[in-house]
Design a protein around this motif. Structure first.
Motif, mmCIF file in Angstrom:
data_model
loop_
_atom_site.group_PDB
_atom_site.id
_atom_site.type_symbol
_atom_site.label_atom_id
_atom_site.label_comp_id
_atom_site.label_asym_id
_atom_site.label_seq_id
_atom_site.Cartn_x
_atom_site.Cartn_y
_atom_site.Cartn_z
ATOM 1 N N THR A 129 -12.221 -4.362 -2.691
ATOM 2 C CA THR A 129 -12.840 -3.132 -2.185
ATOM 3 C C THR A 129 -11.817 -2.167 -1.616
ATOM 4 N N GLY A 130 -11.468 -1.198 -2.430
ATOM 5 C CA GLY A 130 -10.599 -0.120 -1.978
ATOM 6 C C GLY A 130 -11.443 0.926 -1.277
ATOM 7 N N ILE A 131 -12.061 1.791 -2.011
ATOM 8 C CA ILE A 131 -12.886 2.945 -1.607
ATOM 9 C C ILE A 131 -12.273 3.804 -0.513
ATOM 10 N N ASN A 132 -11.124 3.426 -0.008
ATOM 11 C CA ASN A 132 -10.395 4.215 0.981
ATOM 12 C C ASN A 132 -8.915 4.180 0.593
ATOM 13 N N PRO A 133 -8.432 5.247 -0.058
ATOM 14 C CA PRO A 133 -7.037 5.248 -0.506
ATOM 15 C C PRO A 133 -6.023 5.032 0.615
ATOM 16 N N ALA A 134 -6.293 5.528 1.796
ATOM 17 C CA ALA A 134 -5.349 5.355 2.906
ATOM 18 C C ALA A 134 -5.218 3.878 3.274
ATOM 19 N N ARG A 135 -6.331 3.169 3.363
ATOM 20 C CA ARG A 135 -6.291 1.753 3.691
ATOM 21 C C ARG A 135 -5.544 0.972 2.619
ATOM 22 N N SER A 136 -5.821 1.279 1.363
ATOM 23 C CA SER A 136 -5.123 0.610 0.255
ATOM 24 C C SER A 136 -3.626 0.923 0.292
ATOM 25 N N PHE A 137 -3.302 2.170 0.582
ATOM 26 C CA PHE A 137 -1.900 2.598 0.618
ATOM 27 C C PHE A 137 -1.152 1.933 1.780
ATOM 28 N N GLY A 138 -1.757 1.923 2.952
ATOM 29 C CA GLY A 138 -1.116 1.302 4.112
ATOM 30 C C GLY A 138 -0.803 -0.160 3.871
ATOM 31 N N ALA A 139 -1.763 -0.878 3.291
ATOM 32 C CA ALA A 139 -1.541 -2.299 3.001
ATOM 33 C C ALA A 139 -0.446 -2.474 1.950
ATOM 34 N N ALA A 140 -0.434 -1.616 0.933
ATOM 35 C CA ALA A 140 0.585 -1.719 -0.126
ATOM 36 C C ALA A 140 1.974 -1.417 0.417
ATOM 37 N N VAL A 141 2.091 -0.415 1.277
ATOM 38 C CA VAL A 141 3.400 -0.049 1.837
ATOM 39 C C VAL A 141 3.969 -1.193 2.672
ATOM 40 N N ILE A 142 3.161 -1.775 3.531
ATOM 41 C CA ILE A 142 3.666 -2.825 4.417
ATOM 42 C C ILE A 142 3.884 -4.134 3.654
ATOM 43 N N PHE A 143 2.966 -4.516 2.773
ATOM 44 C CA PHE A 143 3.126 -5.765 2.018
ATOM 45 C C PHE A 143 4.238 -5.620 0.978
ATOM 46 N N ASN A 144 4.270 -4.497 0.290
ATOM 47 C CA ASN A 144 5.339 -4.076 -0.615
ATOM 48 C C ASN A 144 5.834 -5.158 -1.571
ATOM 49 N N ASN A 145 4.938 -5.585 -2.450
ATOM 50 C CA ASN A 145 5.389 -6.465 -3.526
ATOM 51 C C ASN A 145 5.001 -5.824 -4.850
ATOM 52 N N ASP A 146 5.697 -6.166 -5.918
ATOM 53 C CA ASP A 146 5.517 -5.490 -7.201
ATOM 54 C C ASP A 146 4.077 -5.548 -7.701
ATOM 55 N N LYS A 147 3.425 -6.690 -7.578
ATOM 56 C CA LYS A 147 2.052 -6.825 -8.071
ATOM 57 C C LYS A 147 1.114 -5.828 -7.384
ATOM 58 N N VAL A 148 1.332 -5.611 -6.110
ATOM 59 C CA VAL A 148 0.482 -4.673 -5.363
ATOM 60 C C VAL A 148 0.608 -3.254 -5.931
ATOM 61 N N TRP A 149 1.789 -2.874 -6.342
ATOM 62 C CA TRP A 149 2.012 -1.515 -6.844
ATOM 63 C C TRP A 149 1.602 -1.341 -8.300
ATOM 64 N N ASP A 150 1.491 -2.452 -9.063
ATOM 65 C CA ASP A 150 1.180 -2.350 -10.494
ATOM 66 C C ASP A 150 -0.080 -1.539 -10.763
ATOM 67 N N ASP A 151 -1.150 -1.834 -10.063
ATOM 68 C CA ASP A 151 -2.428 -1.154 -10.297
ATOM 69 C C ASP A 151 -2.850 -0.280 -9.118
ATOM 70 N N HIS A 152 -1.885 0.101 -8.287
ATOM 71 C CA HIS A 152 -2.226 0.870 -7.087
ATOM 72 C C HIS A 152 -2.903 2.205 -7.412
ATOM 73 N N TRP A 153 -2.569 2.782 -8.547
ATOM 74 C CA TRP A 153 -3.171 4.062 -8.955
ATOM 75 C C TRP A 153 -4.699 3.989 -8.970
ATOM 76 N N ILE A 154 -5.238 2.808 -9.273
ATOM 77 C CA ILE A 154 -6.699 2.634 -9.321
ATOM 78 C C ILE A 154 -7.323 2.973 -7.970
ATOM 79 N N PHE A 155 -6.608 2.665 -6.900
ATOM 80 C CA PHE A 155 -7.160 2.837 -5.557
ATOM 81 C C PHE A 155 -6.985 4.256 -5.023
ATOM 82 N N TRP A 156 -6.421 5.126 -5.852
ATOM 83 C CA TRP A 156 -6.407 6.571 -5.580
ATOM 84 C C TRP A 156 -7.298 7.288 -6.580
ATOM 85 N N VAL A 157 -7.119 7.006 -7.846
ATOM 86 C CA VAL A 157 -7.888 7.706 -8.892
ATOM 87 C C VAL A 157 -9.374 7.387 -8.767
#
Length: 191
Positions: A129-157
């Protein structure tokens, strides 16, 4: 009505929907989105600092497409989930609805919270459950692993498309239908 029912803006998708409905200026919307993302990064950083064991065990709370689902399904889940959320925000905070239903003491956070709950039930298995790009982005920035960034666009688009659809539906279809119905009602002669 530039402030959400909860009293503040915490979700860039909702802010984007309010911008499209002309309830928030472009500059204010952009500033809110920047602040929302910075706040999410700080929040996840605090979680990592104080609850490192849970944080690591749960992948930093970062969103990703769950095993067994494809990006199309995940994108669709994010679009539909965000549509439900943003449409509920519009409906629950609509000043015309509040004036019409003033005899019914309904607090806007209740239907919004229920919508978030229902969306989580449906989308946690697919995307976390993304539905909030900021929450998804914050978690991705701090966790920062390649798998997290692979499909990150989904949580903005997904959330932005869902917000666009909800704003268009509420502002241009429902409101236009209501205005048209009111106009035809007024043009009918009474006996």
């Amino acid at each position: 009505l530039s402030i959400c029912a909860a009293g503040g803006h915490i979700n860039p998708a909702v802010t984007f929907g309010l911008f499209l409905a002309r309830k928030v200026s472009l500059i204010r919307a952009v500033m809110y989105m920047i602040a929302q993302c910075l706040g999410a990064i700080c929040g996840v950083g605090l979680v990592k600092a104080f609850m490192k064991g849970y944080y690591n065990r749960l992948g930093g709370g970062a969103n990703s497409v769950s095993h067994g689902y494809n990006t199309g399904t995940a994108l669709g889940a994010e679009i539909i989930g965000t549509f439900v959320l943003v449409y509920t925000v519009f409906s629950a905070t609509d000043p015309k609805r509040s004036a019409r239903d003033s005899h019914v003491p309904v607090l806007a956070p209740l239907p919004i919270g229920f919508a978030v709950f229902v969306v989580h039930l449906a989308t946690i298995p697919i995307t976390g459950t993304g539905i909030n790009p900021a929450r998804s982005f914050g978690a991705a920035v701090i966790f920062n692993n390649d798998k997290v960034w692979d499909d990150h666009w989904i949580f903005w688009v997904g959330p932005f498309v869902g917000a666009l659809a909800a704003a268009a539906y509420h502002q241009y279809i429902l409101r236009a239908a209501a205005i048209k119905a009111l106009g035809s009602f007024r043009s009918n002669p009474t006996n």
